[in-house]
Design an enzyme around this catalytic site. Sequence first.
Site, PDB file in Angstrom:
ATOM      1  N   ARG A 238       1.590   7.168  12.184  1.00 55.75           N
ATOM      2  CA  ARG A 238       1.326   7.443  13.607  1.00 55.75           C
ATOM      3  C   ARG A 238      -0.167   7.348  13.903  1.00 55.75           C
ATOM      4  O   ARG A 238      -0.574   6.860  14.956  1.00 55.75           O
ATOM      5  CB  ARG A 238       1.878   8.822  14.000  1.00 55.75           C
ATOM      6  CG  ARG A 238       1.829   9.061  15.509  1.00 55.75           C
ATOM      7  CD  ARG A 238       2.585  10.313  15.937  1.00 55.75           C
ATOM      8  NE  ARG A 238       1.960  11.536  15.462  1.00 55.75           N
ATOM      9  CZ  ARG A 238       2.462  12.753  15.642  1.00 55.75           C
ATOM     10  NH1 ARG A 238       3.600  12.929  16.288  1.00 55.75           N
ATOM     11  NH2 ARG A 238       1.837  13.808  15.157  1.00 55.75           N
TER      12      ARG A 238
ATOM     13  N   LYS B 220      -2.205   9.789  20.073  1.00 53.85           N
ATOM     14  CA  LYS B 220      -2.776  11.114  19.760  1.00 53.85           C
ATOM     15  C   LYS B 220      -4.294  10.933  19.692  1.00 53.85           C
ATOM     16  O   LYS B 220      -4.882  10.813  18.627  1.00 53.85           O
ATOM     17  CB  LYS B 220      -2.176  11.626  18.447  1.00 53.85           C
ATOM     18  CG  LYS B 220      -2.142  13.141  18.356  1.00 53.85           C
ATOM     19  CD  LYS B 220      -1.195  13.591  17.270  1.00 53.85           C
ATOM     20  CE  LYS B 220      -1.462  15.028  16.855  1.00 53.85           C
ATOM     21  NZ  LYS B 220      -1.326  16.009  17.909  1.00 53.85           N
TER      22      LYS B 220
ATOM     23  N   GLU C  44       6.703  17.676  28.045  1.00 52.30           N
ATOM     24  CA  GLU C  44       6.545  18.409  26.779  1.00 52.30           C
ATOM     25  C   GLU C  44       5.637  19.586  27.037  1.00 52.30           C
ATOM     26  O   GLU C  44       5.170  19.784  28.156  1.00 52.30           O
ATOM     27  CB  GLU C  44       5.954  17.477  25.709  1.00 52.30           C
ATOM     28  CG  GLU C  44       4.587  16.900  26.102  1.00 52.30           C
ATOM     29  CD  GLU C  44       4.026  15.915  25.083  1.00 52.30           C
ATOM     30  OE1 GLU C  44       4.387  15.995  23.909  1.00 52.30           O
ATOM     31  OE2 GLU C  44       3.207  15.064  25.481  1.00 52.30           O
TER      32      GLU C  44
HETATM   33  N1  PXG Z   1       3.182  17.097  21.856  1.00 51.36           N
HETATM   34  C1  PXG Z   1       1.844  17.096  21.811  1.00 51.36           C
HETATM   35  C2  PXG Z   1       1.080  16.793  23.035  1.00 51.36           C
HETATM   36  C3  PXG Z   1       1.193  17.385  20.606  1.00 51.36           C
HETATM   37  O1  PXG Z   1      -0.146  17.371  20.542  1.00 51.36           O
HETATM   38  C4  PXG Z   1       3.357  17.693  19.557  1.00 51.36           C
HETATM   39  C5  PXG Z   1       3.939  17.374  20.774  1.00 51.36           C
HETATM   40  C6  PXG Z   1       4.241  17.930  18.368  1.00 51.36           C
HETATM   41  O2  PXG Z   1       4.156  16.811  17.473  1.00 51.36           O
HETATM   42  P1  PXG Z   1       4.350  16.966  15.901  1.00 51.36           P
HETATM   43  O3  PXG Z   1       4.240  15.603  15.391  1.00 51.36           O
HETATM   44  O4  PXG Z   1       3.269  17.892  15.408  1.00 51.36           O
HETATM   45  O5  PXG Z   1       5.717  17.538  15.708  1.00 51.36           O
HETATM   46  C7  PXG Z   1       1.948  17.698  19.452  1.00 51.36           C
HETATM   47  C8  PXG Z   1       1.300  18.029  18.149  1.00 51.36           C
HETATM   48  C9  PXG Z   1      -4.139  20.501  16.655  1.00 51.36           C
HETATM   49  C10 PXG Z   1      -2.730  20.103  16.455  1.00 51.36           C
HETATM   50  O6  PXG Z   1      -4.897  20.531  15.697  1.00 51.36           O
HETATM   51  C11 PXG Z   1      -1.995  19.507  17.474  1.00 51.36           C
HETATM   52  C12 PXG Z   1      -0.686  19.139  17.252  1.00 51.36           C
HETATM   53  C13 PXG Z   1      -0.101  19.351  16.040  1.00 51.36           C
HETATM   54  C14 PXG Z   1      -0.832  19.936  15.023  1.00 51.36           C
HETATM   55  C15 PXG Z   1      -2.154  20.318  15.241  1.00 51.36           C
HETATM   56  O7  PXG Z   1      -4.524  20.792  17.796  1.00 51.36           O
HETATM   57  N2  PXG Z   1       0.000  18.555  18.275  1.00 51.36           N
END
Ligand code: PXG
Length: 286
Positions: free
Chosen positions: A52, A151, A184
């Site tokens: 990703r 991301k 989300e």
């Molecule tokens: N939506 C958004 C906008 C995110 O940023 C998720 C959904 C969940 O995705 P995953 O792949 O984690 O199941 C995210 C994930 C951080 C941090 O350091 C941010 C996320 C995950 C872990 C750490 O701010 N966002």
Amino acid sequence: MANSVYIDGKLVPADQATVSVFDHGLLYGDGVFEGIRVYGGNVFLLAEHVDRLYESARSIRLEIPISNQQMVSAVNETVQANGIDDGYVRLVVTRGSGTLGLDIRKTSNPIVIIIADTITLYPPEIYERGMELVTAGTIRNHPGALNPRIKSLNYLNNILAKIEGTDAGCVEALMLNHNGEVAECTGDNVFIIKDGLIRTPSTEAGILEGITRNTVIDLAREAGHEVQETTLVQEDIYTADECFLTGTAAEVIAVVSLDGRTIGDGTPGPITRDLLARFEALTRGK
Ligand code: PXG
């Protein structure tokens, strides 16, 4: 704090891991990142997160200076060097430093940063009692402006919504898309359950395709549940039997109210609890 950080090809003491003030990651939020969990010394779904990351980088025309396989090795090396058993990896790639101005041709040397650290979780009582949510007035980025599937280091859209959530006494906030549909939360994907059917916004809603989301969809289907990726509106959440969020940090967490309206009976529901148990079995071998 992490004792050594991987930066630009080397592991260095954390207090010596620095980037230039001319780095476009800082100046313009020009870069990409990933957040990954470590369970029992294993980096959970590392290949999926690294894929990703490279996809996000490709979307913003950022060429990561090391290969996908070298990235995987560097992450494992950083986790081992910091002795992380249960923790968290933050992978960052910045555009690198350059002159002032947006032109990416005036930058050089994208910087790869890998931080392996412990993780701060939501308080345990939120897992037991369930989370209260509010809908943010800030809508999720329009996919035609900055696609949420990228991301990127530009997280102000989410931060503005998160501030609305914390102002309202919540730890997360629900974000709608430009069509008024459920997208989300600021750092988590959202699911509802109605009459035994599990539903979650499709990627067309303009969301990050969460890796935890995809894992939970697979776990739910293996357990014999039907899962639909579909359009959801706030009303679907207000009238749902159960609601939960998924994300790397939160894992699986029940939502018991939205905008002050109780969801179901106001406690974490049976299917949510079953999916959390299955997720824990997968990650911790319980
Ligand atoms: N939506 C958004 C906008 C995110 O940023 C998720 C959904 C969940 O995705 P995953 O792949 O984690 O199941 C995210 C994930 C951080 C941090 O350091 C941010 C996320 C995950 C872990 C750490 O701010 N966002």
